[in-house]
Scaffold this motif. Sequence first.
Motif, PDB file in Angstrom:
ATOM      1  N   ASP A  12       0.832  -1.210   0.000  1.00 36.75           N
ATOM      2  CA  ASP A  12       0.000   0.000   0.000  1.00 36.75           C
ATOM      3  C   ASP A  12       0.866   1.260   0.000  1.00 36.75           C
ATOM      4  OD1 ASP A  12      -2.645   1.413   0.379  1.00 36.75           O
ATOM      5  OD2 ASP A  12      -1.615   2.062   2.200  1.00 36.75           O
ATOM      6  N   LEU A  13       1.908   1.283   0.835  1.00 38.73           N
ATOM      7  CA  LEU A  13       2.792   2.453   0.886  1.00 38.73           C
ATOM      8  C   LEU A  13       3.526   2.640  -0.440  1.00 38.73           C
ATOM      9  CD1 LEU A  13       4.350   2.056   4.457  1.00 38.73           C
ATOM     10  CD2 LEU A  13       2.675   3.768   3.729  1.00 38.73           C
ATOM     11  N   ALA A  14       4.005   1.535  -1.014  1.00 33.54           N
ATOM     12  CA  ALA A  14       4.732   1.621  -2.274  1.00 33.54           C
ATOM     13  C   ALA A  14       3.833   2.119  -3.398  1.00 33.54           C
ATOM     14  CB  ALA A  14       5.316   0.255  -2.637  1.00 33.54           C
ATOM     15  N   GLU A  15       2.599   1.613  -3.465  1.00 33.00           N
ATOM     16  CA  GLU A  15       1.652   2.051  -4.491  1.00 33.00           C
ATOM     17  C   GLU A  15       1.280   3.523  -4.303  1.00 33.00           C
ATOM     18  OE1 GLU A  15       0.512   0.614  -7.115  1.00 33.00           O
ATOM     19  OE2 GLU A  15       0.893  -1.531  -6.869  1.00 33.00           O
ATOM     20  N   HIS A  16       1.076   3.916  -3.049  1.00 28.43           N
ATOM     21  CA  HIS A  16       0.717   5.313  -2.795  1.00 28.43           C
ATOM     22  C   HIS A  16       1.877   6.244  -3.141  1.00 28.43           C
ATOM     23  CE1 HIS A  16      -1.686   8.530  -1.247  1.00 28.43           C
ATOM     24  NE2 HIS A  16      -0.782   8.870  -0.350  1.00 28.43           N
ATOM     25  N   TYR A  17       3.093   5.805  -2.855  1.00 28.88           N
ATOM     26  CA  TYR A  17       4.256   6.615  -3.218  1.00 28.88           C
ATOM     27  C   TYR A  17       4.320   6.817  -4.725  1.00 28.88           C
ATOM     28  CZ  TYR A  17       8.993   8.292  -3.717  1.00 28.88           C
ATOM     29  OH  TYR A  17      10.079   9.052  -4.049  1.00 28.88           O
ATOM     30  N   GLU A  18       4.029   5.764  -5.480  1.00 34.89           N
ATOM     31  CA  GLU A  18       4.020   5.869  -6.943  1.00 34.89           C
ATOM     32  C   GLU A  18       3.058   6.963  -7.403  1.00 34.89           C
ATOM     33  OE1 GLU A  18       4.247   4.387 -11.157  1.00 34.89           O
ATOM     34  OE2 GLU A  18       5.600   4.565  -9.453  1.00 34.89           O
ATOM     35  N   GLN A  19       1.917   7.083  -6.735  1.00 42.89           N
ATOM     36  CA  GLN A  19       0.906   8.074  -7.116  1.00 42.89           C
ATOM     37  C   GLN A  19       1.319   9.488  -6.706  1.00 42.89           C
ATOM     38  OE1 GLN A  19      -2.757   6.752  -5.324  1.00 42.89           O
ATOM     39  NE2 GLN A  19      -2.571   4.698  -6.165  1.00 42.89           N
ATOM     40  N   ILE A  20       1.696   9.649  -5.435  1.00 51.64           N
ATOM     41  CA  ILE A  20       1.926  11.005  -4.933  1.00 51.64           C
ATOM     42  C   ILE A  20       3.243  11.601  -5.388  1.00 51.64           C
ATOM     43  CG2 ILE A  20       0.478  10.650  -2.902  1.00 51.64           C
ATOM     44  CD1 ILE A  20       3.043  10.323  -1.275  1.00 51.64           C
ATOM     45  N   SER A  21       4.233  10.759  -5.673  1.00 53.55           N
ATOM     46  CA  SER A  21       5.536  11.303  -6.045  1.00 53.55           C
ATOM     47  C   SER A  21       5.510  11.943  -7.425  1.00 53.55           C
ATOM     48  CB  SER A  21       6.610  10.212  -5.994  1.00 53.55           C
ATOM     49  OG  SER A  21       6.324   9.172  -6.911  1.00 53.55           O
ATOM     50  N   ALA A  22       4.499  11.617  -8.234  1.00 49.97           N
ATOM     51  CA  ALA A  22       4.435  12.172  -9.587  1.00 49.97           C
ATOM     52  C   ALA A  22       4.385  13.689  -9.572  1.00 49.97           C
ATOM     53  CB  ALA A  22       3.223  11.596 -10.323  1.00 49.97           C
ATOM     54  N   ASP A  23       3.720  14.266  -8.573  1.00 56.79           N
ATOM     55  CA  ASP A  23       3.597  15.722  -8.523  1.00 56.79           C
ATOM     56  C   ASP A  23       4.489  16.350  -7.456  1.00 56.79           C
ATOM     57  OD1 ASP A  23       2.372  18.122  -9.519  1.00 56.79           O
ATOM     58  OD2 ASP A  23       1.261  18.241  -7.623  1.00 56.79           O
ATOM     59  N   ARG A  24       5.332  15.551  -6.843  1.00 56.20           N
ATOM     60  CA  ARG A  24       6.171  16.077  -5.765  1.00 56.20           C
ATOM     61  C   ARG A  24       7.638  15.741  -6.025  1.00 56.20           C
ATOM     62  NH1 ARG A  24       2.643  17.981  -1.992  1.00 56.20           N
ATOM     63  NH2 ARG A  24       0.528  17.155  -2.088  1.00 56.20           N
ATOM     64  N   GLN A  25       8.111  14.591  -5.547  1.00 56.66           N
ATOM     65  CA  GLN A  25       9.518  14.249  -5.742  1.00 56.66           C
ATOM     66  C   GLN A  25       9.900  14.220  -7.220  1.00 56.66           C
ATOM     67  OE1 GLN A  25       7.485  12.745  -3.552  1.00 56.66           O
ATOM     68  NE2 GLN A  25       8.597  11.962  -1.773  1.00 56.66           N
ATOM     69  N   PHE A  26       8.996  13.702  -8.058  1.00 56.65           N
ATOM     70  CA  PHE A  26       9.307  13.605  -9.485  1.00 56.65           C
ATOM     71  C   PHE A  26       9.490  14.990 -10.110  1.00 56.65           C
ATOM     72  CE2 PHE A  26       7.539  12.667 -13.921  1.00 56.65           C
ATOM     73  CZ  PHE A  26       8.770  12.288 -14.412  1.00 56.65           C
ATOM     74  N   ARG A  27       8.634  15.920  -9.733  1.00 51.59           N
ATOM     75  CA  ARG A  27       8.743  17.278 -10.282  1.00 51.59           C
ATOM     76  C   ARG A  27      10.079  17.914  -9.885  1.00 51.59           C
ATOM     77  NH1 ARG A  27       5.459  22.007  -8.396  1.00 51.59           N
ATOM     78  NH2 ARG A  27       4.199  20.473  -7.306  1.00 51.59           N
ATOM     79  N   VAL A  28      10.450  17.765  -8.621  1.00 53.74           N
ATOM     80  CA  VAL A  28      11.725  18.299  -8.157  1.00 53.74           C
ATOM     81  C   VAL A  28      12.886  17.569  -8.834  1.00 53.74           C
ATOM     82  CG1 VAL A  28      13.232  18.509  -6.140  1.00 53.74           C
ATOM     83  CG2 VAL A  28      10.805  19.072  -5.948  1.00 53.74           C
ATOM     84  N   GLY A  29      12.732  16.253  -9.010  1.00 59.21           N
ATOM     85  CA  GLY A  29      13.775  15.465  -9.658  1.00 59.21           C
ATOM     86  C   GLY A  29      14.035  15.899 -11.087  1.00 59.21           C
ATOM     87  N   LYS A  30      12.987  16.234 -11.819  1.00 59.64           N
ATOM     88  CA  LYS A  30      13.172  16.703 -13.194  1.00 59.64           C
ATOM     89  C   LYS A  30      13.956  18.006 -13.226  1.00 59.64           C
ATOM     90  CE  LYS A  30       8.813  16.434 -14.545  1.00 59.64           C
ATOM     91  NZ  LYS A  30       7.651  16.493 -15.479  1.00 59.64           N
ATOM     92  N   GLN A  31      13.749  18.855 -12.237  1.00 58.51           N
ATOM     93  CA  GLN A  31      14.521  20.097 -12.155  1.00 58.51           C
ATOM     94  C   GLN A  31      15.995  19.795 -11.898  1.00 58.51           C
ATOM     95  OE1 GLN A  31      12.509  22.268  -9.063  1.00 58.51           O
ATOM     96  NE2 GLN A  31      10.674  22.615 -10.289  1.00 58.51           N
ATOM     97  N   LEU A  32      16.254  18.786 -11.050  1.00 57.19           N
ATOM     98  CA  LEU A  32      17.636  18.386 -10.770  1.00 57.19           C
ATOM     99  C   LEU A  32      18.299  17.827 -12.023  1.00 57.19           C
ATOM    100  CD1 LEU A  32      19.876  17.934  -8.639  1.00 57.19           C
ATOM    101  CD2 LEU A  32      18.842  15.706  -8.164  1.00 57.19           C
ATOM    102  N   VAL A  33      17.570  17.010 -12.765  1.00 52.88           N
ATOM    103  CA  VAL A  33      18.097  16.439 -14.007  1.00 52.88           C
ATOM    104  C   VAL A  33      18.430  17.537 -15.002  1.00 52.88           C
ATOM    105  CG1 VAL A  33      17.432  15.077 -16.038  1.00 52.88           C
ATOM    106  CG2 VAL A  33      16.989  14.196 -13.733  1.00 52.88           C
ATOM    107  N   GLU A  34      17.566  18.539 -15.098  1.00 56.45           N
ATOM    108  CA  GLU A  34      17.836  19.655 -16.006  1.00 56.45           C
ATOM    109  C   GLU A  34      19.090  20.416 -15.581  1.00 56.45           C
ATOM    110  OE1 GLU A  34      15.596  23.605 -17.869  1.00 56.45           O
ATOM    111  OE2 GLU A  34      14.629  22.421 -16.298  1.00 56.45           O
TER     112      GLU A  34
END
Length: 269
Positions: A12-34
Motif C-alpha cells: 500500500d505504501l509503495a503504491e501510494h508513493y508511486e501516485q503522490i511522487s508524480a507531482d512532488r519528488q518527481f517534479r523536483v527530480g526533473k529540475q535536478l536532471v535539467e
Amino acid sequence: MSRLSLALDNTDLAEHYEQISADRQFRVGKQLVEALGIGPGERVLDVGSGTGLLSGHIFEIVGPQGSVTGIDPLPLRIEIARQRRNPAIRFEVGNAYDLSRFPDAGFDVVVLNAVFHWLPEKLEPLRQFAGVLAPGGRLGIATGSREHRNVLHEVKTRVLARAPFNQYPESQDGVAHHISAAELRALLEQAGFAIETLDVVSNPHHFPDGDAAVRFWEASSFGNSVGHLPVAVRADARKAIAGELDALRTEAGIALGGARIVSISVKAG
C-alpha cells in the motif's frame, strides 16, 4: 545509530508513493536532471530510485545509446519499477554504501533526489559515488535542509512530545538525517568533488488536508513516520498530527514549507 527500518514498507505504501511522487519528488527530480545537463548517450546511476519515475524520465533523455541504472534498498519499489518502466532500464535492490557491483568510472552522472537525508553516514556514500563516476562526471543531490524544517516535522515534533507518545522518546527525533548547506559543502569537498552550484530552495508543495499530508509522509518514509511507536498508539499519533495540520489549512491547502538543498558537483580529475 539510525533507527530507520526498511521492514516497515508494504504494498500500500509503495503504491501510494508511486501516485503522490508524480507531482512532488518527481517534479523536483526533473529540475535536478535539467540542472545536471544530462544529455543523449550518457550513463546515469539513479540512487534511491524508488518506483522509477525519475529513471524513466532520464532514459527518455539519454536514449538507447545511453544507459540508466536505478538502485533502491526497498524490494517492493524496485519490483514496481521493473513492472512499469522501460525494460531497457536496469533496476536493482541495492544501497549507496556498497556500489562495488559497478565498474570504476562506469557512470557519467549520479543522481540522488530526495534520498540523501535517509543516509545516516554520508561521507562513505559520497566516496562510493566518486568511485563509480568517470573523471569529470557529475553528482546531483536534492535533499532536505536541517536549517529549514517543514511543517510536517514541526507538527510531528510537537505531537510526539505529548503523552502518551512521549513515553517513547526514541521516536521524537525521527529517522531522517538532514544536514545544513555548509555541512554538505564540506562533505562534498572531502570526498573529492568540485562544487559547481549549491543552493537552498524553498519547497513549493501543498496538501489538501492533514490526512493527505500524513499519508505522503508515511509513503515517503516507507512507514517510518510513526513506525517506531508501538502499534497500539500509531493510529492515535497519525490522527493527532493530521488534526494539527488541518488547523493550519488555508484556501490553498496546507503549505509544506521548509526548504531543500540542491547541489551539482563534479568529480575532480
